[in-house]
Write an enzyme that holds these catalytic residues in place. Structure first.
Site, PDB file in Angstrom:
ATOM      1  N   LYS A 195     -12.312  79.767  11.114  1.00  0.00           N
ATOM      2  CA  LYS A 195     -11.983  80.219  12.462  1.00  0.00           C
ATOM      3  C   LYS A 195     -10.468  80.346  12.568  1.00  0.00           C
ATOM      4  CE  LYS A 195     -12.410  79.042  17.329  1.00  0.00           C
ATOM      5  NZ  LYS A 195     -13.165  78.292  18.332  1.00  0.00           N
ATOM      6  N   LYS A 230     -14.767  83.948  12.023  1.00  0.00           N
ATOM      7  CA  LYS A 230     -14.434  84.311  13.391  1.00  0.00           C
ATOM      8  C   LYS A 230     -12.939  84.506  13.540  1.00  0.00           C
ATOM      9  CE  LYS A 230     -14.543  82.375  17.953  1.00  0.00           C
ATOM     10  NZ  LYS A 230     -14.559  81.202  18.719  1.00  0.00           N
TER      11      LYS A 230
HETATM   12  C1  PBG Z   1     -13.983  77.251  21.651  1.00  0.00           C
HETATM   13  C2  PBG Z   1     -14.448  78.606  21.332  1.00  0.00           C
HETATM   14  C3  PBG Z   1     -13.691  79.783  21.437  1.00  0.00           C
HETATM   15  C4  PBG Z   1     -14.575  80.817  21.166  1.00  0.00           C
HETATM   16  C5  PBG Z   1     -15.831  80.261  20.872  1.00  0.00           C
HETATM   17  N1  PBG Z   1     -15.719  78.882  20.968  1.00  0.00           N
HETATM   18  C6  PBG Z   1     -12.296  80.030  21.873  1.00  0.00           C
HETATM   19  C7  PBG Z   1     -11.161  79.332  21.297  1.00  0.00           C
HETATM   20  O1  PBG Z   1     -11.238  78.757  20.213  1.00  0.00           O
HETATM   21  O2  PBG Z   1     -10.125  79.318  21.962  1.00  0.00           O
HETATM   22  C8  PBG Z   1     -14.199  82.258  21.220  1.00  0.00           C
HETATM   23  C9  PBG Z   1     -15.280  83.228  21.438  1.00  0.00           C
HETATM   24  C10 PBG Z   1     -14.835  84.565  21.871  1.00  0.00           C
HETATM   25  O3  PBG Z   1     -13.620  84.877  21.986  1.00  0.00           O
HETATM   26  O4  PBG Z   1     -15.729  85.362  22.137  1.00  0.00           O
HETATM   27  N2  PBG Z   1     -13.816  76.336  20.711  1.00  0.00           N
END
Ligand code: PBG
Length: 334
Positions: free
Chosen positions: A203, A257
């Site tokens: 991520k 992601k």
């Molecule tokens: C939180 C989380 C995030 C997303 C999914 N879980 C945002 C972040 O890490 O700030 C993002 C999903 C999206 O942008 O559609 N841990």
């Protein structure tokens, strides 16, 4: 790796196989099915409430009863899994993200209601504190520092509680070190031997999460950035190390992601490890496409399906996408 036979033009004319629809269908290498779709829902308190999210045109926050209606839609469309994300107002947030471990929080309420009405659909819940913290970070903090091991303890409690509410897949999205192993050990010990873990393994610290933070009420709250725990967008080899660790710690499935800017990472992860691998077409990707579609700059149906097919071709077994119900209708020609 497929070989590329070397016969030259005109013995080889690649257009032959493209000459008609039936032939293109015959030689198509990848397919997109409703079974590939995970539909993320945003939750709000109340009853009979649907609230638009300005930076995600076409996506709404849903009260629990409306989320149950969305689950029914998903069942009818054949979408296998819903992912649940709560909106939390500033008054309900605190530095510890206490609501994360409250068995009556929105995620647990919605999980119970959806699994009661539609036990045949899968429910995925994040393990992370950012929807609940007043500072918008995924972990506990000491001054400016995100505390790794202390956060993992809370994530374990959050996960167990979500599983007790009926959650099928825990998706740690926090990027703390060691959280998958700690959650797996706790699940085994509690007898939850069939709970799946889909780790947000690679991520990245991305600007494409902006609209999601609007959706869950974190945008105003977030101070600083997430670069001490989410990955540097410059790194691909490190993504493979992250994935390897999560597999060793007990992840059943992994995720890359965001999606479209990281298709190379997705491809490497699938090629290297071969386990169920997912892409998250995140909120910013959705917003870009939805914005252009709404302006008439891109063809809606084609661009949605092409963006999702790109993930399949790169190696994804499935995609978390806010387009899930629209895509399911397009795939099934409804
Ligand atoms: C939180 C989380 C995030 C997303 C999914 N879980 C945002 C972040 O890490 O700030 C993002 C999903 C999206 O942008 O559609 N841990």
């Amino acid at each position: 790796m497929k070989t590329n036979p070397a016969s030259a033009f005109p013995a080889t004319r690649l257009r032959r196989n493209r000459k008609a629809d039936w032939s293109r269908r015959l030689v198509s290498e990848n397919t997109l099915s409703v079974n590939d779709l995970i539909w993320p829902l945003f939750l709000i308190e109340g009853k009979g409430k649907r609230e638009p999210i300005p930076s995600m045109p076409g996506v709404e926050r849903l009260s629990v009863d409306e989320a149950v209606r969305a689950a029914e839609e998903a069942v009818n469309l054949g979408i296998p899994v819903l992912a649940l994300f709560p909106h939390t107002s500033m008054e309900k947030r605190d530095t510890m993200g206490s609501l994360a471990t409250d068995p009556n929080n929105l995620v647990c309420q919605a999980t119970r209601a959806i699994k009661k009405a539609f036990p045949q659909i899968g429910v995925l819940c994040d393990a992370a504190l950012d929807p609940f913290t007043s500072h918008g970070h995924d972990g506990l903090m000491d001054g400016e520092r995100i505390l790794n091991d202390e956060t993992v303890e809370v994530l374990v409690r959050q996960s167990l509680m979500q599983v007790e509410a009926g959650c099928d897949i825990i998706a740690p999205s926090d990027m703390m070190d060691g959280r998958v192993g700690a959650i797996r050990a706790a699940l085994e010990e509690a007898g939850h031997i069939d709970t799946q873990i889909m780790s947000y393994a690679a991520k990245f610290a991305s600007a494409f999460y902006g609209p999601f933070r609007d959706a869950i009420g974190s945008s105003g709250a977030l101070k600083g950035d997430k670069r001490t725990y989410q990955m540097d967008p410059a790194n691909g080899d490190e993504a493979l190390r992250e994935v390897a660790l999560d597999i060793a710690e007990g992840a059943d499935m992994v995720m890359v992601k965001p999606g479209m800017p990281y298709l190379d990472v997705l491809h490497r992860v699938k090629e290297t490890f071969g386990l169920p691998t997912f892409a998250y077409q995140v909120s910013g990707e959705y917003a870009m496409l939805a914005g252009a579609i709404d302006n008439g700059w891109l063809d809606r149906d084609r661009v949605i399906l092409e963006s999702l097919m790109g993930f399949k071709r790169a190696g994804a077994d499935g995609v978390l996408t806010y387009f899930a119900p629209v895509a399911a209708r397009l795939i099934q020609k409804l």
